[in-house]
Design an enzyme around this catalytic site. Structure first.
Site, PDB file in Angstrom:
ATOM      1  N   SER A 114       0.829  -1.194   0.000  1.00  0.00           N
ATOM      2  CA  SER A 114       0.000   0.000   0.000  1.00  0.00           C
ATOM      3  C   SER A 114       0.871   1.254   0.000  1.00  0.00           C
ATOM      4  O   SER A 114       1.651   1.466  -0.910  1.00  0.00           O
ATOM      5  CB  SER A 114      -0.927  -0.064   1.211  1.00  0.00           C
ATOM      6  OG  SER A 114      -1.971   0.843   1.058  1.00  0.00           O
TER       7      SER A 114
ATOM      8  N   ASP B 250      -2.412   6.220  -4.126  1.00  0.00           N
ATOM      9  CA  ASP B 250      -1.287   5.535  -3.506  1.00  0.00           C
ATOM     10  C   ASP B 250      -0.898   4.362  -4.427  1.00  0.00           C
ATOM     11  O   ASP B 250      -1.555   4.148  -5.452  1.00  0.00           O
ATOM     12  CB  ASP B 250      -1.632   5.111  -2.073  1.00  0.00           C
ATOM     13  CG  ASP B 250      -2.551   3.915  -2.008  1.00  0.00           C
ATOM     14  OD1 ASP B 250      -3.258   3.674  -3.012  1.00  0.00           O
ATOM     15  OD2 ASP B 250      -2.589   3.233  -0.986  1.00  0.00           O
TER      16      ASP B 250
ATOM     17  N   ASP C 265      -1.265   1.198  -4.550  1.00  0.00           N
ATOM     18  CA  ASP C 265      -2.209   0.135  -4.920  1.00  0.00           C
ATOM     19  C   ASP C 265      -3.616   0.671  -5.178  1.00  0.00           C
ATOM     20  O   ASP C 265      -4.574  -0.102  -5.251  1.00  0.00           O
ATOM     21  CB  ASP C 265      -2.202  -1.021  -3.918  1.00  0.00           C
ATOM     22  CG  ASP C 265      -2.848  -0.668  -2.596  1.00  0.00           C
ATOM     23  OD1 ASP C 265      -2.825   0.515  -2.226  1.00  0.00           O
ATOM     24  OD2 ASP C 265      -3.373  -1.591  -1.943  1.00  0.00           O
TER      25      ASP C 265
ATOM     26  N   ASP D 156      -5.987   2.262  -3.695  1.00  0.00           N
ATOM     27  CA  ASP D 156      -7.179   2.276  -2.842  1.00  0.00           C
ATOM     28  C   ASP D 156      -7.398   3.650  -2.210  1.00  0.00           C
ATOM     29  O   ASP D 156      -8.513   4.060  -1.987  1.00  0.00           O
ATOM     30  CB  ASP D 156      -7.171   1.146  -1.797  1.00  0.00           C
ATOM     31  CG  ASP D 156      -5.938   1.148  -0.912  1.00  0.00           C
ATOM     32  OD1 ASP D 156      -5.032   1.980  -1.123  1.00  0.00           O
ATOM     33  OD2 ASP D 156      -5.882   0.302   0.002  1.00  0.00           O
TER      34      ASP D 156
END
Lengths: 457, 450
Positions: free
Chosen positions: B100, B244, B246, B248
């Site tokens: 993340s 970010d 990833d 999300d």
């Protein structure tokens, strides 16, 4: 020895076992990480696998561990070990991993590790690899120094170019050849040979299978008799060949539908290559037919006998100049040609036998009939390993007149016949082989088998 | 002794510094535990653009195959995209290889159940027990499955779900000018396609090359998004979005280039959804009280969950929330699309609201209930949180108290929340009030007791 307990074997030859029942993903990761730690950087590591479904699982683990130890990975997909070894030389690879269990049943799998130049690891290298594996201190690289993976689908064609440079494929095209691929890698390579060179091959069991093979992938005479020989006459072929899964071993049958002894693969190849020269030395193990000595002598060559197993051959080859070796191999249909060093290559073996047929200009049955007759008997008996040294001593006392070789179990030699009793590296058994020029050495074989049986568990 | 360790295996999964700590061997074993837990069936594997992603995907695939699962590799896609894919094809589960917003030397495995959701806390405890017990399902060759590659359909499945929930034509007609900083992350290609081709925006994108390293702090916080602010101004954009690695989390910049407070972005998203659909709202304990004010206007209840996406999702599922998320870290969760933090849903909701009202982002943000927030952290020591909680309770005897995650003290003028971080050896302190002075005072009180 505990019977049947060994379904995992971690040895200098690599890692071998029944997947999920001995050989697990954990072993794969640890062993591949050890290999990645062992290898010097410089050049990629080449991967190939056989069609078993479990080979895919192993491929993923090996790729992960090699990338983590900082090696670039070139994945050739489903290919034979000789193709991997050839690609390694072409790419100047740092190492290679061949995933596949060759002549073992479908539930088995194995990893074979290769060093620069495509050769198998020496005993000393294998020992070091094992030390790293047992220590479990792997040299994982930091996130910005990891390897990259790519795929290469040209390896089979490049390997075929090398075969085409070595063999006069035009001259071999006239032979109609029936080939049982046993659902293994040979099908991919031979199909491509038909496309590119117009070979007259009839392929059966060509489909790659991952779960079960159409028959046991063994290259014994018995398997050739059952699966191959009856079809050779039916299709009117000049010869028939049968490969194991990774096409390193081969068995064959003549145009009359007679299966040849597995011992004859190296005999015919040695005959051809000694005649071609320049090599004069035939490297083989203590269990291989004495006919080889007779054939070598006819060409002024010599046979150098070694303990059974690939490792002894690989180690011996490093100590002999390559141009002095005519051929190396064993009586199981696994043969290395000096043009393709360090590789048991069933396809090159088949082409050499076809080249012999072309040179002699006679049907395969006549060619085989031209060799003096030897008869070999083979047996195996489970024994308690604890008493194996006593067994060998009793055998030696029993035959005081025989010449003795103790390098691998016990080999007894008389004029015109020999016996070899040794502990198998792959099964929990003692193997007994007896060979005689002419008729079967039935009495000697039975005597030895009885004696061994008295040590049986 | 330092309480910072380079590897953490917990009920949240496995996370660590790649190299000597997060090894392929560990990832493989954990994946095999996961495969054992979810049972034989297809498991979806995705990753972000971290350099170690490829290596770990191979190790994870090995463990999954060894446990008898089929492996469906999506390649580089955002985590919400992978979660939606899992739900769409009814896979046995999913693993996203991503750390993340953590720095590039880290990586981690995020684990999803057959609905593409985080496992609840009880399931997570079972899984970690299984891992520690190391008695994994060992598939034999005959029951092993293969690897399937699907690099194409995952983004389309994700977009299709969003397009069912928003009025895409309304957005397209406005031809918004949008700036994007995709941090060279997993969403890089998808975000360009989404904003330019699907939502019809005039797109000005930076850091949308997944082959390049992260160009900034991966966490999309106002202080690390200077480049995006400049781009918004130069391009005279209506909005700026930052993701970010990833995909999300979402940060949003207004038309003046100012990056909005993440709590305000969530509050705005809550308002967007409640205007169209009434229902419960779930946010974490640290999220702004503006959410309660907005929900009250719409007559909807607000539930508070412990910090952490999995906790919020677990509660949202239980109360059938229509919108939720986590302030502070830019996580908008809109269950009509999927019960996960999703930057794409966030972008769509905000652009749709701008299109409906014809108002600028700054105007929309200015209309939100006004609160002042202060937050900070202090180093963790064992035993420290309990003492801090006791001291705060004694200092503010009249406060209403919530102990579900550390201690939250609610006063008429505002609140204080102290808790231990889930991911770092830190105590986090947050305070919020109606005035700047009150917020400063509450924060200073908590910090002085720390």
């Amino acid at each position: 020895m505990v019977r049947g307990a060994r379904s995992l074997r971690i040895s200098p030859a690599g890692l071998r076992g029944i997947v999920g029942h001995g050989l697990t993903a954990t072993h794969v990761l640890d062993f591949a990480a050890a290999f990645g730690t062992f290898l010097e950087p410089g050049g990629p590591v080449v991967l190939g696998r056989d069609p078993r479904v479990s080979s895919l699982m192993i491929r993923e683990g090996v790729a992960g561990a090699l990338l983590a130890t900082g090696h670039d990975v070139v994945d050739l997909g489903i290919v034979s070990t000789p193709v991997i070894q050839h690609a390694m030389r072409r790419m100047d690879a740092a190492g290679g991993v061949s995933i596949g269990a060759s002549h073992n049943p479908a539930e088995w799998n194995a990893l074979k590790f290769l060093a620069r130049g495509g050769r198998y690891l020496s005993s000393a290298e294998s020992e070091e690899l094992l030390d790293i594996y047992h220590l479990r201190k792997f040299r994982f690289r930091s996130w910005d120094a990891l390897g990259r993976r790519r795929e290469d689908e040209t390896a089979i064609d490049a390997y075929l170019d090398a075969l085409a440079a070595e063999f006069d494929l035009g001259a071999l095209r006239r032979f109609r050849v029936l080939i049982d691929c046993t659902n293994g890698t040979s099908g991919l390579i031979l199909r491509r040979m038909i496309e590119r060179f117009g070979m007259n091959f009839i392929l059966i069991n060509e489909a790659l299978e991952g779960r079960t093979f159409v028959h046991e992938p063994s290259t014994t005479k018995k398997m050739a008799e059952l699966q191959l020989a009856p079809l050779v006459r039916t299709v009117g072929a000049d010869a028939g060949f049968l490969f194991d899964i990774d096409s390193d071993r081969v068995a064959f049958a003549d145009e009359q539908g007679e299966a040849a002894s597995e011992e004859m693969v190296i005999v015919v190849i040695a005959d051809e290559l000694l005649e071609r020269g320049p090599g004069r030395i035939v490297l083989t193990n203590l269990s291989t037919t004495a006919l080889l000595d007779e054939v070598a002598a006819a060409h002024g060559g010599t046979v150098m006998r070694l303990p059974v197993g690939r490792q002894a051959v690989v180690d011996a080859m490093t100590a002999i100049p390559a141009d002095r070796i005519a051929v190396a191999g064993e009586g199981t249909g696994a043969v290395m040609l000096p043009q393709f060093p360090y590789v048991y290559d069933g396809i090159a073996s088949m082409l050499t036998i076809l080249a012999r047929m072309a040179r002699r200009g006679e049907p395969l049955s006549e060619l085989l009939a031209g060799y003096p007759s030897y008869t070999i008997l083979k047996g195996k008996i489970p024994v308690r390993t604890h008493f194996v040294p006593e067994l060998f001593d009793e055998l030696e006392r029993r035959y005081p007149e025989a010449r003795i070789d103790r390098r691998d179990g016990l080999r007894l030699d008389w004029d015109g016949r020999w016996a070899h009793v040794r502990v198998s590296q792959t099964e929990p058994v003692v193997r007994v082989l007896c060979e005689q020029r002419g008729p079967a050495p039935r009495r000697l074989f039975d005597e030895i088998m009885d004696l061994v049986r008295s040590y049986s568990s | 002794m330092s309480r910072v360790h380079p590897l953490k295996i917990s009920v949240a999964g496995i996370r660590g510094v790649v190299g000597d700590y997060l090894t392929p061997n560990l990832a493989c074993a954990f994946a095999q535990a996961f495969g054992t837990y979810v049972g034989p069936g297809p498991v979806v594997v995705a990753r972000d653009t971290r350099a170690s992603g490829e290596m770990l995907v191979h190790a994870v695939a090995c463990g999954l195959l060894a446990s008898g699962c089929e492996v469906i590799k999506l390649g580089i896609v955002p985590t919400p995209t992978a979660q939606i894919y899992v739900a769409d094809i009814r896979a046995a589960g999913g693993i996203a290889v991503t750390a993340s917003h953590n720095p590039p030397e880290y990586n981690a495995l995020k684990l999803f159940n057959s609905e593409g959701l985080f496992f609840n806390r009880y399931e997570r405890a079972e899984l970690i027990d299984l891992y520690h017990q190391s008695e994994f399902r060992q598939a034999l060759n005959e029951d092993m499955r293969r690897v399937v590659l699907d690099a194409e359909t995952a983004p389309e499945r994700h977009f299709a779900r969003i397009l069912k929930q928003i009025d895409v034509e309304k957005i397209r007609r406005r031809r918004f000018r949008v700036a994007l900083d995709a941090v060279n992350g997993a969403g890089s290609r998808m975000s360009v396609r989404f904003l330019r081709d699907i939502l019809g925006c005039e797109l000005h994108a930076i850091h949308a090359d997944p082959s390049q390293p992260f160009p900034r702090e991966p966490e999309p916080l106002p202080e690390s998004l200077g480049e995006l602010s400049g781009l918004v101004l130069r391009a005279r954009a209506d909005a700026g979005f930052a993701q970010d690695p990833d995909g999300d989390r979402l940060a949003v910049a207004g038309e003046t280039g100012r990056v909005l407070d993440n709590d305000d972005v969530l509050a705005l998203a809550v308002d967007c959804v409640l205007r169209k659909q009434k229902g419960p709202v779930v946010v974490n304990l640290t999220t702004t009280s503006a959410v309660e004010d907005i929900a009250a206007r719409h007559g909807c209840p607000v539930y508070r969950a412990p910090v952490g996406e999995a906790n919020v999702v677990e509660r949202m599922r239980a109360v059938r929330a229509v919108i939720g998320g986590e302030g502070g870290n830019g996580g908008i969760i809109f269950p009509a699309v999927h019960l996960c933090r999703d930057s794409y849903t966030g972008m769509a909701l905000i652009l749709e609201r701008m299109a409906e009202t014809g108002e600028t982002l700054n105007t929309l943000a200015a209309a939100l209930p006004r609160y002042w927030r202060r937050s900070g952290k202090c180093p963790f020591e064992h035993g420290k949180l309990g003492l801090l909680m006791q001291a705060l309770e004694a200092a503010l005897p009249g406060a209403r108290i919530d102990r579900t995650d550390g201690l939250k003290l609610m006063l008429p003028e505002g609140w204080i929340h102290v808790r231990a971080s889930n991911t770092e050896p830190l105590l986090r302190i947050s305070a919020e009030a109606k005035s700047r002075e009150e917020a400063d005072r509450l924060y200073a009180l908590a910090a002085s007791l720390c």
